[in-house]
Design an enzyme around this catalytic site. Structure first.
Site, PDB file in Angstrom:
ATOM      1  N   ASN A 133       0.799  -1.238   0.060  1.00  0.00           N
ATOM      2  CA  ASN A 133      -0.074  -0.562  -0.312  1.00  0.00           C
ATOM      3  C   ASN A 133       0.791   1.334   0.149  1.00  0.00           C
ATOM      4  O   ASN A 133       1.609   1.673   1.011  1.00  0.00           O
ATOM      5  CB  ASN A 133      -1.226  -0.335   1.314  1.00  0.00           C
ATOM      6  N   PHE A 134       0.896   2.082  -1.170  1.00  0.00           N
ATOM      7  CA  PHE A 134       1.705   2.962  -1.118  1.00  0.00           C
ATOM      8  C   PHE A 134       1.302   4.457  -0.373  1.00  0.00           C
ATOM      9  O   PHE A 134       2.256   5.005  -0.446  1.00  0.00           O
ATOM     10  CB  PHE A 134       2.393   3.414  -2.780  1.00  0.00           C
ATOM     11  N   LYS A 135       0.082   4.069  -0.297  1.00  0.00           N
ATOM     12  CA  LYS A 135      -0.767   5.509   0.497  1.00  0.00           C
ATOM     13  C   LYS A 135      -0.172   6.661  -0.641  1.00  0.00           C
ATOM     14  O   LYS A 135      -0.032   6.546  -1.936  1.00  0.00           O
ATOM     15  CB  LYS A 135      -0.188   5.731   2.151  1.00  0.00           C
ATOM     16  N   HIS A 137      -9.930   1.374   5.013  1.00  0.00           N
ATOM     17  CA  HIS A 137      -7.924   0.939   5.659  1.00  0.00           C
ATOM     18  C   HIS A 137      -8.214   2.418   6.982  1.00  0.00           C
ATOM     19  O   HIS A 137      -9.509   2.816   6.638  1.00  0.00           O
ATOM     20  CB  HIS A 137      -7.405   2.236   4.680  1.00  0.00           C
ATOM     21  N   GLU A 167      -5.145  -5.051  10.763  1.00  0.00           N
ATOM     22  CA  GLU A 167      -4.561  -3.647  10.879  1.00  0.00           C
ATOM     23  C   GLU A 167      -4.522  -3.011  12.218  1.00  0.00           C
ATOM     24  O   GLU A 167      -5.546  -1.842  12.339  1.00  0.00           O
ATOM     25  CB  GLU A 167      -4.231  -2.946   9.665  1.00  0.00           C
ATOM     26  N   GLY A 226       2.686   2.385  10.706  1.00  0.00           N
ATOM     27  CA  GLY A 226       3.113   3.356  10.011  1.00  0.00           C
ATOM     28  C   GLY A 226       4.305   3.830  11.957  1.00  0.00           C
ATOM     29  O   GLY A 226       5.039   4.495  11.301  1.00  0.00           O
ATOM     30  N   SER A 277       3.636  -2.494  10.003  1.00  0.00           N
ATOM     31  CA  SER A 277       4.874  -2.002  10.271  1.00  0.00           C
ATOM     32  C   SER A 277       5.876  -3.471  11.026  1.00  0.00           C
ATOM     33  O   SER A 277       6.349  -3.997  10.705  1.00  0.00           O
ATOM     34  CB  SER A 277       5.779  -1.730  12.000  1.00  0.00           C
TER      35      SER A 277
HETATM   36  C1  PEP Z   1      -0.646   0.030   6.382  1.00  0.00           C
HETATM   37  O1  PEP Z   1      -0.858   1.294   6.552  1.00  0.00           O
HETATM   38  O2  PEP Z   1      -1.853  -0.398   5.719  1.00  0.00           O
HETATM   39  C2  PEP Z   1       0.747  -0.010   6.889  1.00  0.00           C
HETATM   40  C3  PEP Z   1       0.297  -1.851   7.071  1.00  0.00           C
HETATM   41  O3  PEP Z   1       1.074   0.413   7.210  1.00  0.00           O
HETATM   42  P1  PEP Z   1       3.164   0.066   7.849  1.00  0.00           P
HETATM   43  O4  PEP Z   1       3.895  -1.049   6.715  1.00  0.00           O
HETATM   44  O5  PEP Z   1       3.812   1.422   7.473  1.00  0.00           O
HETATM   45  O6  PEP Z   1       2.413   0.131   8.973  1.00  0.00           O
END
Ligand code: PEP
Length: 230
Positions: free
Chosen positions: A6-8, A88, A157, A163, A194
């Site tokens: 997921n590049f956001k 999300h 999540e 993040g 993470s």
């Molecule tokens: C996400 O937002 O889907 C995510 C898992 O982010 P990160 O890997 O940076 O925690």
């Protein structure tokens, strides 16, 4: 295993092309049963070649119309996109997507036959209240969602792990996934929060984890391919 990037709000169309070129050079070595998804920003949606599925991070639940700033089905169809992230925590929080809105979006894209990665997760204050509160919070995020949908993949999540560099512990992932798997009739269940090269082996070896949704550590093609090939 499923590996979803997921590049956001990161990467441009050009840097996504370079990323995909770099990733494709590595994907030849992945196990055939592993599945890779890439969710670039909307401006980088395109028709790319490679052993992965391109998906949308978001879209408005309409074919087209007067929804300023949004993209709809017509814009996804242009690139044959049939996979979408819904629910999300960043959209629930920053874009004020209520459970009702999330469920309406889910119903629309289900109707279109999309593969849906549906995200759920609890804030830290709920996790600190204990497991029962966590499960109650998570199960409420299935309100209005058809969990019998055959193209449903769920991503657990925990918001406090997204993040932050701090993944949930093996015990937290394991107990939550065990309970969620039952609740969703054994549908594929990803962990997100993470996940990175340093902890991927440990995470994907947990029973009930069918893959990972990755933000930060997916932004670099080498880091993401290291996770896939781990
Ligand atoms: C996400 O937002 O889907 C995510 C898992 O982010 P990160 O890997 O940076 O925690």
């Amino acid at each position: 295993m499923i590996f979803a990037a997921n590049f956001k709000t990161n990467h441009t169309r050009r840097s996504t092309e370079l990323y995909i070129d770099a990733l494709n050079k590595k994907l030849g070595a992945k196990s055939p049963e592993d599945k890779v998804y890439i969710f670039p920003p909307a401006t980088a949606l395109d028709s790319y070649e490679g052993d992965f599925t391109l998906g949308a991070q978001n879209a408005y639940p309409a074919h087209n119309g007067a929804y300023t700033g949004e993209i709809g089905l017509e814009q996804l169809d242009e690139f044959d996109i049939e996979t979408i992230l819904i629910g999300h925590s960043e959209r629930r929080e920053y874009m004020a997507e209520t459970q009702e809105k999330v469920a309406a979006k889910f119903a629309f894209f289900q109707e279109q036959g999309f593969e849906i990665i549906y995200c759920i997760g609890e804030p830290l204050a709920i996790r600190e209240k204990g497991f029962e509160s966590v499960m109650k919070y998570l199960l409420a995020q299935f309100e209005g969602i058809d969990i019998s949908y055959e193209k449903l993949i769920v991503a657990y999540e925990p918001i406090w792990a997204i993040g932050t560099g701090r993944s949930a512990t093996v015990e937290e992932i394991s107990s939550t996934h065990r309970a969620l798997k039952k609740a969703i009739n054994e549908k594929p269940l990803l962990y997100g929060g993470s996940a990175k090269p340093a902890n991927i082996k440990e995470i994907i070896s947990i029973a009930g984890v069918d893959g990972v949704l990755v933000g930060s550590a997916s932004l670099d093609a080498d880091s993401f391919s290291e996770m896939i090939l781990s």
